[in-house]
Design an enzyme around this catalytic site. Structure first.
Site, PDB file in Angstrom:
ATOM      1  CB  ALA A   8      -0.935   0.008   1.212  1.00 29.25           C
ATOM      2  CB  THR A  33      12.026   9.724   6.291  1.00 30.39           C
ATOM      3  OG1 THR A  33      11.909   9.672   4.866  1.00 30.39           O
ATOM      4  CG2 THR A  33      13.197  10.610   6.668  1.00 30.39           C
ATOM      5  CB  SER A  51      -8.602   5.678   1.816  1.00 26.42           C
ATOM      6  OG  SER A  51      -9.649   6.317   1.108  1.00 26.42           O
ATOM      7  CD  GLU A  99       6.141  14.109   1.757  1.00 24.17           C
ATOM      8  OE1 GLU A  99       5.122  14.797   1.916  1.00 24.17           O
ATOM      9  OE2 GLU A  99       7.246  14.398   2.209  1.00 24.17           O
TER      10      GLU A  99
END
Length: 408
Positions: free
Chosen positions: A134, A164, A184, A388
């Site tokens: 995902a 990160t 979602s 992103e």
């Protein structure tokens, strides 16, 4: 509301010059070493903390700049220095934005300071959304959070990837499914405090670029967090889920989830990172073209090179303007009616890839070696079209916004 302007004020110019000096004097000299080591540059982060760049106060000042230009200015200058080291310095900011976008005032005041630590004990934080199955498809997320009402705790299980600072962070912000039937729309964000049992680092990734930034899997094995660690609180979550269920019955779709709120807020900032890397590569190429001689004259005297440089600078300036517009709109509450945030990220990201590739071409064989920084910059630039929200996802968001259609 601040008027949109293309001119930094005097205070912003002072901050920009200060950041540029740090990037030139501290970040750039360390860039090649930490890229080769593929390790978090803790000494550089600590230097940033000592001068006040790596601190909650500094980023809060820039975040709440009424012009909206504070954060993109910071990102451009630091990433002009080096993308890998800069991401290690600013990576905590994504987790902080996740709390700012979804948390209560108490949660913001409690957790964001812990993300940074202090000069003597620097900390980092991680935002954990992507999973092995995902990434762009957030509806396929499997990490599950189940509420234990008897203990007022949430139990989280799953695996996050591409995080990160994942595993080395003190505070992890984790997006998890609380209602699988809502896709979602059934997601929520949670704080996982430092040293929480069951939260551990999985695989650390060896990457093509941004190698001074730590990227790893985060394993969540029966992780228990207090109810107070649900960002926004349970009452707000229950209300949002109830609205989502009602809209689902009526065929509605427009309910934002926690991860999307974070990404929408951060996309112009990622665009600014890309602008910084592109500008750095362009400046190296311009200086090289002015000083490198072939056939008795500088290579910039050839139209083939000069026109490339003209295109590079035009693309960089256009990308910056898109980033600044989106940043101003965001801070002044202007809705992204044409997906302006995604536009800025898309164009700036693609510009960074193109400009760094052109810089290598202008430097020729030298550009292909690690003796010159454009090789590293080109490797670093590849990430902007991926993390992103990939360029394809940005185009999808823009197309859906413009057309009003559920384009797939």
């Amino acid at each position: 509301m601040a008027e949109f302007t293309m001119e930094l004020n005097e205070e912003q110019k002072e901050v920009r010059d200060w950041l540029h000096g740090f990037a030139a004097e501290v970040i750039r000299p360390a860039a090649a070493e930490w890229d080769e080591r593929e390790e978090t540059p803790w000494p550089v982060i600590q230097e940033a903390a000592k001068v006040g760049i790596y601190s909650l106060d500094f980023y809060a000042q820039q975040y709440f700049d009424a012009t909206g230009l504070g954060i993109p200015m910071v990102m451009e200058e630091l990433f002009w220095g080096d993308a890998g080291i800069a991401l290690s310095i600013v990576g905590t900011g994504l987790a902080a934005v996740g709390v700012l976008a979804n948390g209560t005032e108490e949660q913001i005041g409690t957790w964001i300071p812990q993300m940074y630590g202090d000069v003597n004990d620097v900390k980092v934080a991680a935002f954990c959304s992507s999973e092995p199955d995902a990434g762009s498809d957030v509806a396929s997320m499997r990490t599950r959070a189940v509420y234990d009402e008897a203990k007022d705790e949430w139990v989280i299980n799953g695996t996050k990837t591409w995080a990160t600072n994942g595993g080395i962070a003190g505070v992890h912000v984790v997006v998890a499914v609380v209602d699988p039937e809502l896709g979602s729309k059934g997601h929520a964000s949670f704080i996982v405090p430092p040293n929480t049992p069951g939260c551990s680092q999985g695989q650390k990734f060896k990457k093509h670029g941004i190698r001074a930034s730590h990227t790893a899997e985060v394993i969540l094995d029966n992780v228990r967090v207090p109810g107070s660690c649900l960002l926004g609180g349970k009452e707000k979550l229950d209300e949002r889920l109830a609205r989502a269920r009602e809209r689902a019955k009526q065929g509605g779709e427009r309910v934002k989830n926690a991860a999307m709120a974070t990404f929408e807020a951060s996309r112009p900032a990622v665009g600014a990172m890309a602008v910084g890397t592109a500008r750095a590569a362009y400046e190296v190429a311009l200086e090289y073209a002015r000083t490198r001689e072939q056939f008795g004259r500088p290579i910039v005297d050839n139209q083939g090179v000069a026109f490339q440089l003209a295109d590079m600078r035009t693309q960089i300036d256009a990308a910056r303007l898109l980033v600044w517009r989106a940043s101003w709109m965001a801070v002044n509450g202007k809705p992204f009616t044409a997906a302006e945030g995604s536009m800025s990220k898309l164009y700036a990201s693609e510009t960074a890839k193109q400009v760094t590739a052109q810089a290598i071409q202008i430097l020729g064989g030298n550009g292909y070696t690690r003796e010159y920084p454009v090789e590293r910059m080109h490797r670093d630039a590849a990430i902007y079209t991926i993390f992103e929200g990939t360029s394809e996802i940005q185009r999808l968001v823009i197309a859906r916004t413009l057309s009003g259609m559920p384009i797939r």
